[in-house]
Design a protein around this motif. Structure first.
Motif, short mmCIF file in Angstrom:
data_model
loop_
_atom_site.label_atom_id
_atom_site.label_comp_id
_atom_site.label_asym_id
_atom_site.label_seq_id
_atom_site.Cartn_x
_atom_site.Cartn_y
_atom_site.Cartn_z
N GLY A 57 4.72 -8.52 -2.13
CA GLY A 57 5.06 -9.07 -3.59
C GLY A 57 4.42 -8.01 -4.53
N PRO A 58 3.19 -7.47 -4.36
CA PRO A 58 2.63 -6.73 -5.24
C PRO A 58 3.29 -5.38 -5.32
N VAL A 59 3.60 -4.90 -4.02
CA VAL A 59 4.44 -3.64 -4.09
C VAL A 59 5.86 -3.56 -4.59
N ARG A 60 6.66 -4.72 -4.36
CA ARG A 60 7.90 -4.93 -4.86
C ARG A 60 7.70 -4.93 -6.51
N ASP A 61 6.99 -6.03 -6.81
CA ASP A 61 6.85 -6.17 -8.05
C ASP A 61 6.49 -5.08 -9.13
N THR A 62 5.65 -4.31 -8.66
CA THR A 62 5.19 -2.97 -9.28
C THR A 62 6.25 -1.88 -9.28
N GLN A 63 6.94 -1.79 -8.18
CA GLN A 63 8.14 -0.84 -8.10
C GLN A 63 9.03 -1.34 -9.24
N ALA A 116 2.95 4.64 -16.80
CA ALA A 116 2.96 5.36 -15.34
C ALA A 116 2.17 5.52 -14.69
N GLU A 117 0.74 5.84 -15.17
CA GLU A 117 -0.52 5.75 -14.59
C GLU A 117 -1.05 4.59 -14.20
N ARG A 118 -0.94 3.61 -14.84
CA ARG A 118 -1.05 2.11 -14.56
C ARG A 118 -0.13 1.76 -13.07
N PHE A 119 0.98 1.83 -13.25
CA PHE A 119 1.75 1.33 -12.17
C PHE A 119 1.68 2.42 -10.71
N ALA A 120 1.29 3.67 -11.05
CA ALA A 120 1.02 4.48 -9.88
C ALA A 120 -0.32 3.99 -8.98
N ALA A 121 -1.15 3.75 -9.99
CA ALA A 121 -2.50 3.38 -9.45
C ALA A 121 -2.19 1.74 -8.74
N ASP A 122 -1.69 0.85 -9.48
CA ASP A 122 -1.26 -0.37 -8.91
C ASP A 122 -0.39 -0.28 -7.28
N LEU A 123 0.41 0.43 -7.57
CA LEU A 123 1.27 0.68 -6.39
C LEU A 123 0.46 1.29 -5.17
N ALA A 124 -0.45 2.19 -5.35
CA ALA A 124 -1.22 2.92 -4.38
C ALA A 124 -1.82 1.70 -3.59
N LEU A 135 0.33 -0.78 -1.72
CA LEU A 135 0.80 -0.15 -0.58
C LEU A 135 -0.23 -0.22 0.35
N GLY A 136 -1.37 0.30 0.10
CA GLY A 136 -2.51 0.19 1.19
C GLY A 136 -2.75 -1.25 1.72
N ASP A 137 -2.72 -2.07 0.71
CA ASP A 137 -2.95 -3.54 1.34
C ASP A 137 -1.76 -3.92 2.30
N LEU A 138 -0.65 -3.42 1.88
CA LEU A 138 0.50 -4.07 2.42
C LEU A 138 0.52 -3.39 4.03
N ARG A 139 0.24 -2.07 4.07
CA ARG A 139 0.15 -1.51 5.38
C ARG A 139 -0.93 -1.94 6.44
N ALA A 140 -2.03 -2.47 5.68
CA ALA A 140 -3.03 -3.11 6.50
C ALA A 140 -2.65 -4.32 6.95
N ALA A 141 -1.76 -5.18 6.25
CA ALA A 141 -1.25 -6.37 6.66
C ALA A 141 -0.29 -6.13 7.79
N LEU A 142 0.62 -5.14 7.47
CA LEU A 142 1.59 -4.87 8.78
C LEU A 142 1.22 -4.36 10.06
N ASP A 143 -0.09 -3.84 9.84
CA ASP A 143 -0.71 -3.24 11.22
C ASP A 143 -1.73 -4.19 11.51
N SER A 144 -1.79 -5.46 11.42
CA SER A 144 -2.67 -6.36 11.70
C SER A 144 -2.16 -7.08 13.00
N ASP A 145 -3.07 -7.80 13.75
CA ASP A 145 -2.51 -8.65 14.72
C ASP A 145 -2.21 -9.94 14.31
#
Length: 493
Positions: free
Chosen positions: A280-286, A313-321, A324-334
């Motif tokens: 959600g946070p990735v998609r909503d920010t995009q 633009a600055e705010r959304f770039a930081a929020d997206l980064a 996305l980091g949180d999403l990758r950690a979740a996707l790569d989790s057991d």
């Protein structure tokens, strides 16, 4: 790692088939001389062929202009995404950067050589008048061996892959090839090589009477997995589609919850909600970044005071980064792979009770009726924002429940799905306005704290509020269209 979208079509023909002249097809002026390549590919998969069953193909190939590790995602005959990674001379295991992309499809398990395919390829290029390469046509002589069963196969096939051409070129070439006796091939080389084991690995429905619900769940599970690599990379469409698949899964488990053990289905819904909370946070920010950038551009220059566009633009770039980091950690989790394994067990295992079409139909009607009541209450309360948001979620559940019946009922279901989507979109537009106004309010507070002019944020906020007020009459009209008797007549059956 390179990422390319492969758009190709595959064909076969009898022994007398000859490649026809393709000049004149979709702007093709000439065909290059043939070049020959010897390709040798080893395909890897899990013992139960989860990659192939999910539409993934993982290989290490030598020969040709793109030798190395390849991961293909998608069904043969349509657009497929291919991830390419260089391979060292002694590599036997996929590189880590590639392995993470098929982790979900493999359910976190190991992969091993499953098939070897050796191809003698004669390749020609289709060129336009300017010398641009519109497409490549490959005539393949294939020798395949299942490395587990030992079964061998040989065949000839033809591939037409777009380079700078469009779908119209593929259609024109398709017509010419069919006239010459070619037949479309619906499967990839690896799926053909693994055909017998692949057919045996696919489980039969535990309860054929529950097939509409189970098939729908399986489709959404597969969509979840198919969009995993793109979501990992932050692709907007993949993140959106993966999120929607998760919503459909949660909704189906709720609407038809009597079909499974209640404790397990509810626990799985909770895990799907957790995954949705990462997407959600990735998609909503995009979405919000694009929405507000367009809103600022639409304002006259004299009403944009201060560095509004840059700050957003600055705010959304930081929020997206961060998101996305949180999403990758979740996707790569057991936790994520465990979720998928439990979902497999629910989709492919026995149901908790026998059902029939009437049982399914009652639950579909109940979902639609519940959504109608939610909307009526929201409108009676003066189009309260929170109540409209609850109605929107109820109509999503109703739409997904109706979709379960589409294969059996056909066209009438499609019409109701379309009307419910229109209504859902109207409710979504209202909710987007609510969320956007809150984002603008918070951004204005930041700007004020930094000593910047907040005038433009107020203008944008007012425009969002005015748009929300205009949405209500359109929402009422959409509800009336969705409730027409002729649209819903089939629900009584």
């Amino acid at each position: 790692m390179a990422r390319v979208v492969e758009r190709e079509r595959k064909y076969s023909g009898d022994e007398e088939f000859r490649l026809p002249d393709l000049t004149g097809c979709g702007g093709v002026v000439t065909t290059s001389d043939a070049t020959t390549h010897d390709l040798d590919a080893v395909y890897l998969d899990t013992p139960d062929l989860r990659l192939a069953r999910s539409g993934f193909a993982l290989r290490r190939r030598t020969g040709g202009h793109d030798a190395g590790w390849h991961l293909k995602v998608g069904a043969a005959g349509g657009a497929r995404t291919e991830y390419q990674f260089p391979a060292g001379p002694e590599d036997t295991d996929p590189p880590a950067g590639l392995a993470v992309l098929f982790r979900a499809a493999a359910r976190g398990g190991p992969v091993a050589p499953a098939a070897r395919i050796v191809t003698r390829r004669r390749e020609r290029r289709l060129l336009d008048a300017a010398g641009r390469v519109l497409a490549e046509v490959a005539e393949d002589s294939v020798e395949a061996r299942d490395l587990v069963s030992g079964e061998r196969q040989g065949w000839h096939e033809l591939e037409v892959e777009l380079v700078d051409g469009g779908e119209a070129l593929l259609d024109a070439v398709d017509a010419r090839l069919r006239e010459a006796g070619a037949r479309a091939v619906p499967v990839s080389k690896s799926q053909r090589a693994l055909g017998r084991r692949l057919a045996a690995a696919r489980p039969a429905p535990a309860d054929p009477r529950a097939a509409p619900v189970l098939d729908y769940l399986a489709d959404q599970r597969d969509a979840l997995i198919a969009n995993y690599p793109g979501a990992w990379g932050g692709d907007e469409d993949a993140v959106h589609d993966m999120r929607v698949a998760g919503r459909r899964l949660r909704s189906t488990l709720r609407t038809f919850r009597g079909l499974w053990d209640r404790s397990e289905s509810e626990a799985l819904r909770a895990e799907l909600s957790w995954l949705g909370g990462q997407l959600g946070p990735v998609r909503d920010t995009q979405v919000m970044a694009v929405r507000l950038a367009e809103a600022v551009r639409a304002e006259p220059d004299e009403l944009v005071l201060g560095p509004v566009a840059a700050r957003l633009a600055e705010r959304f770039a930081a929020d997206l980064a961060t998101a996305l980091g949180d999403l990758r950690a979740a996707l790569d989790s057991d936790r994520c792979t465990d979720l998928l394994r439990r979902l497999d067990a629910l989709v492919e295992g026995p149901t908790a009770r026998p059902v029939d079409a009437r049982w399914v139909g009652r639950r579909v009607r109940r979902a639609v009726t519940r959504a109608d009541r939610r909307l009526d209450r929201a409108l009676a309360a003066g189009a309260d924002d929170a109540a409209l948001h609850e109605a929107r979620k109820a109509y999503k559940r109703a739409r997904y429940a109706v979709e379960v019946r589409e294969p059996a009922v056909g066209g009438p279901v499609g019409r109701l799905v379309g009307r419910l989507k229109e209504l859902q979109d109207q409710l979504g537009a209202h909710q987007d306005s609510v969320v956007t106004r809150e984002v603008l309010r918070r951004q204005a507070l930041r700007a004020y704290a930094d000593g910047e002019n907040t005038f433009t944020y107020g203008i944008l906020h007012a425009r969002q509020a005015a748009g929300a007020d205009r949405d209500v009459p359109a929402l009422v009209r959409a509800a009336e269209r969705a409730r027409k008797r002729k649209v819903r007549r089939w629900l009584k059956g």
